[in-house]
Design a protein around this motif. Sequence first.
Motif, short mmCIF file in Angstrom:
data_model
loop_
_atom_site.label_atom_id
_atom_site.label_comp_id
_atom_site.label_asym_id
_atom_site.label_seq_id
_atom_site.Cartn_x
_atom_site.Cartn_y
_atom_site.Cartn_z
N HIS A 1 1.15 -0.94 0.51
CA HIS A 1 0.18 0.10 -0.13
C HIS A 1 0.93 1.16 -0.10
O HIS A 1 1.48 1.76 0.66
CB HIS A 1 -0.70 -0.23 0.85
CG HIS A 1 -2.38 -1.06 1.35
ND1 HIS A 1 -2.63 -1.26 2.59
CD2 HIS A 1 -2.58 -2.23 0.16
CE1 HIS A 1 -3.15 -2.23 2.14
NE2 HIS A 1 -3.16 -2.66 0.86
N VAL A 2 0.97 2.18 -0.97
CA VAL A 2 1.83 3.08 -0.82
C VAL A 2 0.75 4.34 -1.02
O VAL A 2 0.00 4.62 -1.79
CB VAL A 2 2.26 3.24 -2.57
CG1 VAL A 2 3.41 4.43 -2.93
CG2 VAL A 2 3.49 2.03 -1.48
N GLY A 3 1.40 5.76 -0.42
CA GLY A 3 0.21 6.43 -0.26
C GLY A 3 1.51 6.99 -0.96
O GLY A 3 2.24 7.56 -1.41
N SER A 4 0.78 8.76 -1.71
CA SER A 4 1.87 9.33 -2.33
C SER A 4 1.09 11.44 -1.46
O SER A 4 0.20 11.49 -1.50
CB SER A 4 1.23 9.45 -3.42
OG SER A 4 -0.01 9.76 -3.87
N VAL A 5 2.19 12.01 -1.51
CA VAL A 5 1.94 13.36 -1.19
C VAL A 5 2.69 13.86 -2.30
O VAL A 5 3.96 13.63 -2.42
CB VAL A 5 2.43 13.36 -0.42
CG1 VAL A 5 2.52 15.02 0.64
CG2 VAL A 5 2.37 12.50 1.32
#
Length: 183
Positions: free
Chosen positions: A37-41
């Motif tokens: 699970h990769v979050g991005s900002v």
Amino acid sequence: MNSKKTPRVVLIVGKSNSGKTTLMEKLIRELSSRGFHVGSVKHTHHNLNFDKKGKDSWRHKNAGAVASLIVTDTKVALVKEDTRPDEEKFFHYLGDTDLILAEGFKTLSLPKIEVFRKNSPHEAPLCLEDPNLVAFVTDTDIRPGKKNCFGLEDINSLADFLEHHFLASFSRKSPHQARALNG
């Protein structure tokens, strides 16, 4: 995903038009296909305003709501004032991910991967002397000391590096779970 573990943060840095967004896309796609699970900002200097005057969420906020959550069957959008430091926001909003890739934020003291291309209008990389630089992605002959170097298209090796150094404590999802996550 193990919700008891805090996600790691890796910054993708470089000057404008260096290929940061393209690298982020490729890394997110590759790591997601591996079951993480990769979050991005994305850092921006522009004032974002999703809350358009007259719209319901704007009217709610204007009436005094401290936050307005817009919900559909599959997505949410939150409009909320938040003046905490950037890193606190990362963990607060994306704490349920395995890895947070953040584009920009070059002044934070977090692990950085710099992107530098020979066809960019810039003469030199930004972070060669930064002790937080963990990898360098380039199509030039520049090699920053003992840092890991990757080609612009060497996404699998860079994803292997991230998995080994930043995701080792998170278990991969099965291929079936990964496909379900990615639609």
